[in-house]
Design an enzyme around this catalytic site. Sequence first.
Site, PDB file in Angstrom:
ATOM      1  N   SER A   1     -21.518  44.459   5.732  1.00 63.15           N
ATOM      2  CA  SER A   1     -20.445  43.602   5.243  1.00 63.15           C
ATOM      3  C   SER A   1     -20.718  42.973   3.883  1.00 63.15           C
ATOM      4  O   SER A   1     -19.790  42.582   3.192  1.00 63.15           O
ATOM      5  CB  SER A   1     -20.140  42.512   6.271  1.00 63.15           C
ATOM      6  OG  SER A   1     -21.303  41.772   6.573  1.00 63.15           O
TER       7      SER A   1
ATOM      8  N   LYS B   1      -9.209  43.078   9.629  1.00 68.36           N
ATOM      9  CA  LYS B   1      -9.501  43.493   8.245  1.00 68.36           C
ATOM     10  C   LYS B   1      -8.458  44.519   7.807  1.00 68.36           C
ATOM     11  O   LYS B   1      -7.351  44.130   7.457  1.00 68.36           O
ATOM     12  CB  LYS B   1     -10.950  43.925   8.167  1.00 68.36           C
ATOM     13  CG  LYS B   1     -11.810  42.653   8.258  1.00 68.36           C
ATOM     14  CD  LYS B   1     -13.237  42.771   8.575  1.00 68.36           C
ATOM     15  CE  LYS B   1     -13.837  41.362   8.621  1.00 68.36           C
ATOM     16  NZ  LYS B   1     -15.073  41.266   9.368  1.00 68.36           N
TER      17      LYS B   1
ATOM     18  N   HIS C   1     -15.821  46.811   8.920  1.00 69.41           N
ATOM     19  CA  HIS C   1     -15.474  47.206   7.545  1.00 69.41           C
ATOM     20  C   HIS C   1     -15.362  48.712   7.396  1.00 69.41           C
ATOM     21  O   HIS C   1     -15.254  49.215   6.272  1.00 69.41           O
ATOM     22  CB  HIS C   1     -16.513  46.660   6.566  1.00 69.41           C
ATOM     23  CG  HIS C   1     -16.561  45.171   6.550  1.00 69.41           C
ATOM     24  ND1 HIS C   1     -15.624  44.406   5.892  1.00 69.41           N
ATOM     25  CD2 HIS C   1     -17.397  44.300   7.165  1.00 69.41           C
ATOM     26  CE1 HIS C   1     -15.909  43.124   6.076  1.00 69.41           C
ATOM     27  NE2 HIS C   1     -16.973  43.042   6.853  1.00 69.41           N
TER      28      HIS C   1
HETATM   29  C1  LIG Z   1     -15.718  40.157  10.053  1.00 66.29           C
HETATM   30  C2  LIG Z   1     -16.779  40.771  10.871  1.00 66.29           C
HETATM   31  C3  LIG Z   1     -16.876  40.506  12.236  1.00 66.29           C
HETATM   32  C4  LIG Z   1     -16.045  39.446  12.900  1.00 66.29           C
HETATM   33  O1  LIG Z   1     -14.715  39.813  12.975  1.00 66.29           O
HETATM   34  P1  LIG Z   1     -13.587  38.666  13.021  1.00 66.29           P
HETATM   35  O2  LIG Z   1     -12.391  39.399  13.505  1.00 66.29           O
HETATM   36  O3  LIG Z   1     -13.452  38.153  11.642  1.00 66.29           O
HETATM   37  O4  LIG Z   1     -14.072  37.636  13.974  1.00 66.29           O
HETATM   38  C5  LIG Z   1     -17.814  41.196  12.964  1.00 66.29           C
HETATM   39  N1  LIG Z   1     -18.643  42.090  12.385  1.00 66.29           N
HETATM   40  C6  LIG Z   1     -18.597  42.333  11.055  1.00 66.29           C
HETATM   41  C7  LIG Z   1     -19.523  43.338  10.466  1.00 66.29           C
HETATM   42  C8  LIG Z   1     -17.678  41.674  10.262  1.00 66.29           C
HETATM   43  O5  LIG Z   1     -17.660  41.878   8.956  1.00 66.29           O
END
Ligand SMILES: *Cc1c(COP(=O)(O)O)cnc(C)c1O
Length: 388
Positions: free
Chosen positions: A177, A236, A205
């Site tokens: 991330s 995302k 991601h």
């Molecule tokens: C954003 C993210 C999460 C958490 O997801 P949310 O829906 O924002 O709670 C988990 N793992 C990774 C690698 C992330 O980037």
Amino acid sequence: MDFLHTALQQLEQENLYRRLVDYTPQDAVHADIEDRQYLMMAANNYLGLTHHPAVRQAAAAASLTYGTGSGGSRLTTGNHLFYRQLELQLAAFKGTEAALVFNTGYMANVGTISALAEQGDVIFSDELNHASIIDGCRLSRAKAVVYGHSNMDQLASLLTNTPCSGRRFIITDGVFSMDGDIARLADIVQLAQKANAFVMVDDAHATGVIGPGGRGTAAHFGLEGQVHISMGTLSKSLGSEGGYVAGSQLLIDYLVNKARSFIFSTALAPATVAAALAALNHLSAKPDMVEKLAANAQYLRTELNMAGFDTCGSTTAIVPVLVGDAALTVEFARLLRDEGILVSAIRPPTVPVGSSRLRITVSAAHSQVELTEASKAICTIGRRLGVI
Ligand SMILES: *Cc1c(COP(=O)(O)O)cnc(C)c1O
């Protein structure tokens, strides 16, 4: 409660104090702060689906028809039909038997890892894994063994040399991330098979970003069916909120019964689930969005690399610009904001000390002109600050 004050003061001194900035989103890649419009390059809205007409329409219609809240947890109150549809579509998208939606990606990781692993088990975890994986490991009471980022030799030796009376798991981000690089999943799967370990991949991601049609990391490597636990988010690329786990029907049945973050939390609103469903349908119908995103990211990355920036081995829509010093990184982001561009300044503890960076995210909704202007501004300020 003086200790609160002391702790905050220390953060301030180390340039690690965090503040919320109020903003008003205008569309997928523009937002206003105090009446000025900015180019958004700090969101994970990789496909711009938060503002796609069909997705917004689905959310609005769901609210008007079914109300704004779900009223309770899925097990105690009832399972909205949208959930059933979304989970079937997610399973088809990931090529698994079944899928389960959680309220956030964070809750999917914490709930799943703590339900699957227990005392006596060992979890092998990449040092750059997301905080929600780390928290899931802690909550599970299994032993967490951290290996250097994508260091397969170290992972192999730890798998051989770590005593374990229970089960072994290898957990990795699919796309990291803060670095935007891709896990070495082919090697991980091979090592797991040799060591009799289960593999869990976090595709937060990677969903909508890599693999054919944006199907994620396993699909990117042609390893569908070889990842036991395939986690991702709806928050995302899919422009909504929520997390999911895809895998065997047995895994999903187990999680429905055992994952506490699933059991003890009120279900998502109908609008949220409907938006994710519409976004997933749109992605399936228009997989060329994924190629547009990759081309946009590649364009920006090439410009920055040619100017001399270190982009941390990124090959995806997350384009980091390594700065090093935390204060300088904050200053870099502030100067970009003066130029009308929003990027995140990422500092410890999110990244290791000395590796503070700008985290620039590219969207398929960015225009070529916007990316060119952003790249020019980043290069000009980077030179002024001595980063390149
Ligand atoms: C954003 C993210 C999460 C958490 O997801 P949310 O829906 O924002 O709670 C988990 N793992 C990774 C690698 C992330 O980037």
